[in-house]
Design a protein around this motif. Structure first.
Motif, PDB file in Angstrom:
ATOM      1  N   ALA A 176     -54.707   2.728  41.033  1.00 31.31           N
ATOM      2  CA  ALA A 176     -53.897   1.753  40.294  1.00 31.31           C
ATOM      3  C   ALA A 176     -54.659   1.108  39.144  1.00 31.31           C
ATOM      4  CB  ALA A 176     -53.399   0.674  41.257  1.00 31.31           C
ATOM      5  N   ASP A 177     -55.981   1.114  39.195  1.00 37.55           N
ATOM      6  CA  ASP A 177     -56.726   0.556  38.065  1.00 37.55           C
ATOM      7  C   ASP A 177     -56.641   1.461  36.843  1.00 37.55           C
ATOM      8  OD1 ASP A 177     -58.422   2.155  39.930  1.00 37.55           O
ATOM      9  OD2 ASP A 177     -59.858   2.035  38.288  1.00 37.55           O
ATOM     10  N   GLU A 178     -56.327   2.743  37.046  1.00 39.91           N
ATOM     11  CA  GLU A 178     -56.147   3.668  35.924  1.00 39.91           C
ATOM     12  C   GLU A 178     -54.681   3.760  35.518  1.00 39.91           C
ATOM     13  OE1 GLU A 178     -56.682   8.454  35.062  1.00 39.91           O
ATOM     14  OE2 GLU A 178     -58.255   7.377  36.160  1.00 39.91           O
ATOM     15  N   LEU A 179     -53.789   3.778  36.491  1.00 37.70           N
ATOM     16  CA  LEU A 179     -52.357   3.837  36.203  1.00 37.70           C
ATOM     17  C   LEU A 179     -51.795   2.445  36.452  1.00 37.70           C
ATOM     18  CD1 LEU A 179     -49.939   6.642  37.485  1.00 37.70           C
ATOM     19  CD2 LEU A 179     -49.229   4.392  36.712  1.00 37.70           C
ATOM     20  N   THR A 180     -51.806   1.651  35.401  1.00 32.79           N
ATOM     21  CA  THR A 180     -51.480   0.223  35.563  1.00 32.79           C
ATOM     22  C   THR A 180     -49.995  -0.083  35.447  1.00 32.79           C
ATOM     23  OG1 THR A 180     -51.910  -0.137  33.204  1.00 32.79           O
ATOM     24  CG2 THR A 180     -53.750  -0.498  34.731  1.00 32.79           C
ATOM     25  N   ASP A 181     -49.208   0.843  34.893  1.00 32.09           N
ATOM     26  CA  ASP A 181     -47.780   0.571  34.701  1.00 32.09           C
ATOM     27  C   ASP A 181     -46.935   1.690  35.298  1.00 32.09           C
ATOM     28  OD1 ASP A 181     -45.280  -0.183  33.956  1.00 32.09           O
ATOM     29  OD2 ASP A 181     -45.620  -0.121  31.793  1.00 32.09           O
ATOM     30  N   PRO A 182     -46.540   1.557  36.568  1.00 26.75           N
ATOM     31  CA  PRO A 182     -45.712   2.600  37.193  1.00 26.75           C
ATOM     32  C   PRO A 182     -44.298   2.662  36.628  1.00 26.75           C
ATOM     33  CG  PRO A 182     -45.900   0.702  38.638  1.00 26.75           C
ATOM     34  CD  PRO A 182     -46.830   0.454  37.497  1.00 26.75           C
ATOM     35  N   GLY A 183     -43.944   1.718  35.771  1.00 28.48           N
ATOM     36  CA  GLY A 183     -42.631   1.728  35.139  1.00 28.48           C
ATOM     37  C   GLY A 183     -42.595   2.474  33.816  1.00 28.48           C
ATOM     38  N   ASP A 184     -43.656   3.220  33.516  1.00 24.20           N
ATOM     39  CA  ASP A 184     -43.716   3.935  32.240  1.00 24.20           C
ATOM     40  C   ASP A 184     -44.175   5.373  32.464  1.00 24.20           C
ATOM     41  OD1 ASP A 184     -43.642   4.458  29.518  1.00 24.20           O
ATOM     42  OD2 ASP A 184     -45.647   3.664  29.155  1.00 24.20           O
ATOM     43  N   LEU A 185     -43.436   6.083  33.323  1.00 18.64           N
ATOM     44  CA  LEU A 185     -43.796   7.456  33.681  1.00 18.64           C
ATOM     45  C   LEU A 185     -42.585   8.375  33.547  1.00 18.64           C
ATOM     46  CD1 LEU A 185     -45.776   6.674  36.962  1.00 18.64           C
ATOM     47  CD2 LEU A 185     -46.755   7.115  34.699  1.00 18.64           C
ATOM     48  N   ASP A 186     -42.841   9.598  33.127  1.00 17.87           N
ATOM     49  CA  ASP A 186     -41.803  10.629  33.075  1.00 17.87           C
ATOM     50  C   ASP A 186     -41.909  11.514  34.313  1.00 17.87           C
ATOM     51  OD1 ASP A 186     -40.514  10.242  30.448  1.00 17.87           O
ATOM     52  OD2 ASP A 186     -42.518  10.696  29.663  1.00 17.87           O
ATOM     53  N   ILE A 187     -40.777  11.771  34.950  1.00 17.22           N
ATOM     54  CA  ILE A 187     -40.708  12.663  36.111  1.00 17.22           C
ATOM     55  C   ILE A 187     -39.824  13.842  35.740  1.00 17.22           C
ATOM     56  CG2 ILE A 187     -40.028  12.907  38.527  1.00 17.22           C
ATOM     57  CD1 ILE A 187     -40.344   9.899  38.857  1.00 17.22           C
ATOM     58  N   GLN A 188     -40.302  15.063  36.040  1.00 18.53           N
ATOM     59  CA  GLN A 188     -39.501  16.259  35.814  1.00 18.53           C
ATOM     60  C   GLN A 188     -39.660  17.207  36.992  1.00 18.53           C
ATOM     61  OE1 GLN A 188     -39.260  18.101  31.853  1.00 18.53           O
ATOM     62  NE2 GLN A 188     -40.764  16.609  31.141  1.00 18.53           N
ATOM     63  N   LEU A 189     -38.589  17.927  37.287  1.00 16.61           N
ATOM     64  CA  LEU A 189     -38.649  18.977  38.301  1.00 16.61           C
ATOM     65  C   LEU A 189     -37.901  20.191  37.803  1.00 16.61           C
ATOM     66  CD1 LEU A 189     -38.416  19.035  42.096  1.00 16.61           C
ATOM     67  CD2 LEU A 189     -36.674  20.304  40.831  1.00 16.61           C
ATOM     68  N   THR A 190     -38.525  21.367  37.968  1.00 16.82           N
ATOM     69  CA  THR A 190     -37.842  22.626  37.718  1.00 16.82           C
ATOM     70  C   THR A 190     -37.805  23.422  39.014  1.00 16.82           C
ATOM     71  OG1 THR A 190     -39.850  23.829  37.075  1.00 16.82           O
ATOM     72  CG2 THR A 190     -38.637  22.690  35.337  1.00 16.82           C
ATOM     73  N   ALA A 191     -36.754  24.201  39.177  1.00  8.79           N
ATOM     74  CA  ALA A 191     -36.622  25.131  40.297  1.00  8.79           C
ATOM     75  C   ALA A 191     -36.470  26.519  39.709  1.00  8.79           C
ATOM     76  CB  ALA A 191     -35.412  24.777  41.153  1.00  8.79           C
ATOM     77  N   ASN A 192     -37.446  27.382  40.009  1.00  5.14           N
ATOM     78  CA  ASN A 192     -37.454  28.749  39.468  1.00  5.14           C
ATOM     79  C   ASN A 192     -37.363  28.737  37.941  1.00  5.14           C
ATOM     80  OD1 ASN A 192     -37.378  29.639  42.195  1.00  5.14           O
ATOM     81  ND2 ASN A 192     -35.162  29.381  42.194  1.00  5.14           N
ATOM     82  N   GLY A 193     -38.045  27.754  37.340  1.00  6.35           N
ATOM     83  CA  GLY A 193     -38.095  27.664  35.892  1.00  6.35           C
ATOM     84  C   GLY A 193     -36.939  26.929  35.255  1.00  6.35           C
TER      85      GLY A 193
END
Length: 288
Positions: free
Chosen positions: A205-222
């Motif tokens: 958490a000292d490196e990732l200080t803002d968990p509200g500023d992240l992009d999440i992506q998921l692909t299935a079989n590309g």
């Protein structure tokens, strides 16, 4: 820091050059057994005191290539695995159609934000496939992927104020909340072995200080299925922690899955899932 567990649950720092061993830097004996590895919970709790020493050891140590290490789940035997329901508005909207298809009706209370428990035995790591239960597959029930940001608790606590909540976090990792769609209780449908894959490491958490500023992506079989920014969480990370702590005491090493983004969908044997979260990394998993 990026911290990984690898091989026989050794602790390592993930650097650009590879994994630097750190287990020997801890003030407690290393216990490779995840059922008795109290050293891990102590690390979650005491990391702020050890941070400078571990960072120095990471910079000075001899790394091994990540590809030569068997990465494990970056968590060990948490007392609880909590997960958030209905925490992205677009996911709540899409669940009306999913429930109509899989249940034949919409269960209104399930559209409200809340937290529920998953079995800690459902945790698996980057080197393990997601294993679909044969009886569920034979019954024709859908099993869905849900890619999520996962909180790893540090010092824990009870009745944690929202404004102090982030100081109780050890770090963050990538997780999938694998889910059987059906009429049973959430915990029942989400607690099969390998239904909580996490990894490939955690970012403190000292490196990732803002968990509200992240992009999440998921692909299935590309094919891209899920894409969301954590700023759109209905209940943000500090509020999640505070809310959960009002019901139960959070302990060092506990996990909280923060909620499924929109775009959930079925997985089948032979599928390949690829989840990325900015500033954390990527998690690739086979389905068998």
């Amino acid at each position: 820091m990026r911290l990984a567990l690898y091989d026989d649950n050794q602790l390592g720092a993930v650097t650009e050059a590879g994994i630097v061993p750190l287990s020997h830097q801890l003030p407690w004996p290393h216990d490779p057994d995840p059922l008795t590895a109290g050293w891990w919970r102590l690390l979650c709790q005491e990391y702020p005191k050890l941070r400078a020493e571990l960072a120095a050891a990471s910079a000075a140590g001899a790394p091994q290539q990540v590809a030569t290490a068997r990465l494990r789940a970056p968590v060990l035997n948490p007392s609880k695995v909590l997960a958030c329901a209905s925490n992205y508005a677009e996911h709540v909207h899409e669940m009306h159609e999913v429930q109509e298809r899989t249940l034949g009706e919409v269960t209104s209370w399930m559209m409200n934000f809340d937290v529920f428990l998953k079995a800690p035995s459902s945790i698996s790591g980057p080197a393990e496939p997601i294993r679909l239960p044969p009886e569920v597959v034979a019954a024709g029930q859908e099993i869905h992927h849900e890619s999520e940001l996962v909180i790893v608790l540090g010092k824990g606590g009870k009745d944690i104020p929202t404004e102090d909540a982030l100081s109780h976090v050890f770090g963050y990792t990538i997780g999938l909340d694998i889910t059987v769609r059906g009429a049973a209780d959430r915990s029942r449908r989400k607690s099969y072995d390998t239904f909580s894959p996490t990894g490939p490491w955690l970012v403190t958490a000292d490196e990732l200080t803002d968990p509200g500023d992240l992009d999440i992506q998921l692909t299935a079989n590309g094919e891209q299925r899920q894409r969301v920014h954590t700023s759109t969480l209905i209940t943000a990370v500090p509020e999640i922690i505070s809310y959960a702590s009002r019901m139960m005491t959070l302990l060092p090493g506990d996990l909280i899955f923060t909620g499924a983004p929109p775009g959930v969908g079925p997985i089948n044997s032979g599928d390949r899932l690829h989840t990325t979260i900015s500033r954390i990394g990527e998690l690739r998993l086979d389905v068998v």
